[in-house]
Scaffold this active site. Sequence first.
Site, PDB file in Angstrom:
ATOM      1  CG  PHE A 178     116.425  21.828  91.300  1.00 29.73           C
ATOM      2  CD1 PHE A 178     116.351  20.667  92.046  1.00 29.73           C
ATOM      3  CD2 PHE A 178     116.956  22.962  91.885  1.00 29.73           C
ATOM      4  CE1 PHE A 178     116.799  20.638  93.362  1.00 29.73           C
ATOM      5  CE2 PHE A 178     117.402  22.950  93.195  1.00 29.73           C
ATOM      6  CZ  PHE A 178     117.329  21.777  93.937  1.00 29.73           C
ATOM      7  N   GLY A 179     112.258  22.462  89.770  1.00 32.30           N
ATOM      8  CA  GLY A 179     111.260  23.458  90.118  1.00 32.30           C
ATOM      9  C   GLY A 179     110.791  23.289  91.548  1.00 32.30           C
ATOM     10  NE  ARG A 180     105.914  26.667  92.055  1.00 26.44           N
ATOM     11  CZ  ARG A 180     104.917  27.441  91.678  1.00 26.44           C
ATOM     12  NH1 ARG A 180     104.559  28.465  92.431  1.00 26.44           N
ATOM     13  NH2 ARG A 180     104.249  27.207  90.574  1.00 26.44           N
ATOM     14  CB  ILE A 181     107.150  19.416  92.798  1.00 23.70           C
ATOM     15  CG1 ILE A 181     105.774  20.110  92.811  1.00 23.70           C
ATOM     16  CG2 ILE A 181     107.012  17.984  93.312  1.00 23.70           C
ATOM     17  CD1 ILE A 181     104.763  19.515  91.854  1.00 23.70           C
ATOM     18  NE  ARG A 238     114.778  25.017  80.958  1.00 26.30           N
ATOM     19  CZ  ARG A 238     115.074  26.321  80.846  1.00 26.30           C
ATOM     20  NH1 ARG A 238     115.725  26.749  79.784  1.00 26.30           N
ATOM     21  NH2 ARG A 238     114.723  27.176  81.788  1.00 26.30           N
ATOM     22  CB  THR A 281     105.118  12.620  91.495  1.00 26.30           C
ATOM     23  OG1 THR A 281     106.295  13.449  91.485  1.00 26.30           O
ATOM     24  CG2 THR A 281     105.295  11.492  92.493  1.00 26.30           C
ATOM     25  NE  ARG A 293     100.056  16.588  83.839  1.00 27.32           N
ATOM     26  CZ  ARG A 293      99.768  16.958  85.068  1.00 27.32           C
ATOM     27  NH1 ARG A 293     100.151  16.198  86.098  1.00 27.32           N
ATOM     28  NH2 ARG A 293      99.102  18.069  85.303  1.00 27.32           N
ATOM     29  CD  GLU A 301      96.534   9.587  85.410  1.00 25.26           C
ATOM     30  OE1 GLU A 301      95.863  10.453  85.983  1.00 25.26           O
ATOM     31  OE2 GLU A 301      97.783   9.569  85.407  1.00 25.26           O
ATOM     32  CG  HIS A 306      96.984  11.744  88.914  1.00 29.47           C
ATOM     33  ND1 HIS A 306      96.953  12.035  87.574  1.00 29.47           N
ATOM     34  CD2 HIS A 306      97.521  12.848  89.510  1.00 29.47           C
ATOM     35  CE1 HIS A 306      97.437  13.246  87.349  1.00 29.47           C
ATOM     36  NE2 HIS A 306      97.791  13.757  88.529  1.00 29.47           N
ATOM     37  N   GLY A 343      98.804  12.739  93.990  1.00 31.32           N
ATOM     38  CA  GLY A 343      99.799  13.709  94.440  1.00 31.32           C
ATOM     39  C   GLY A 343      99.213  14.905  95.162  1.00 31.32           C
TER      40      GLY A 343
END
Length: 329
Positions: A150-153, A173, A238, A240, A269, A287, A289
């Site tokens: 639940f970070g910025r993105i 987390r 979106t 890793r 990748e 990739h 994003g």
Amino acid sequence: MSKILVTTRIPDPGMDILAAAGEVELLELDHDGLAERCASGEYSVVVSQLRDKFDAELLASAKLVGISNYAVGFDNIDVAAATASGITVGNTPGVLTDSTADIALLLMLATARRAIESDNLVRSGGFTGWKPEFMLGTDVSGRVLGLAGFGRIARATARRALGFGMTVKFCPRPPSDREVSDEELGEFAGRVEHVAWEELVATSDFLSLHVPLSEATHHLVDDRVLHAMKNTAILINTARGPVVDEAALVTALRERVIAGAGLDVYEAEPELAPGLAGLPNTVLLPHVGSATVAVRSEMARLCAENAAAMATGSLPPHPVNPEAWGQAG
């Protein structure tokens, strides 16, 4: 004058900023070539990409002041080893939040509504007219979006999802947990639900991954987690690629353990796990994003300013390991 090694040309205004700070050499190198150049003592700073791997062995012999990574993430760099060698690492934080959240929502919509299948069918001449049960998909509005992290993105994705009338749950987390106060939630207090990882997996109609790659999150979504999801659920990644066990995902998609997946990143990748490309219940992006003109340009500016600062003897504005700067020889 300091010499800066650039492994791939970065957009404007990046190259001009670098040129003003020192002599710039643009070279695309394999891992062995990169290691040799870093150890040569010829360069003070390397401007790197996610595909450039700076492992402990390379960093132990490197004679560098710093590495400026053209990315927000830095899992391609052994930061502890860089710190031990007195090499400062810079990144480009806070730039691609909205663009990546847009891609997360795009993947949700495109996978749920079978957009790629539909587009291919129309282009191939297979569309013969409207039918009541033709190309039926899944609703997005009214469904449960589970956010791993639940970070910025993730928060930007939640903001968009709430606008679509979705119920939003999160685990801050995963696979572990921590307390999150209403004060920390801010605008989301009372609008999103904090649940344990196991509940998030079991109750989400869309499970969207927004965690950094670490030992704890490597293969966070494995065969066990995939089987714990709803068989109607869609996985979105979106973050890793190695956060998902891609071989297990192919099997789960093929056997309809889950309904679909929308991916912008991949475990090895740019290679895909065998069988992934042939699955119709997927949307696979290369990739992208952060791939808008404005975002990539701003990333280039931040990356170049980090490199220029280190090349001219200053702590970069966006250091990952500022404690390494004092050790620089």
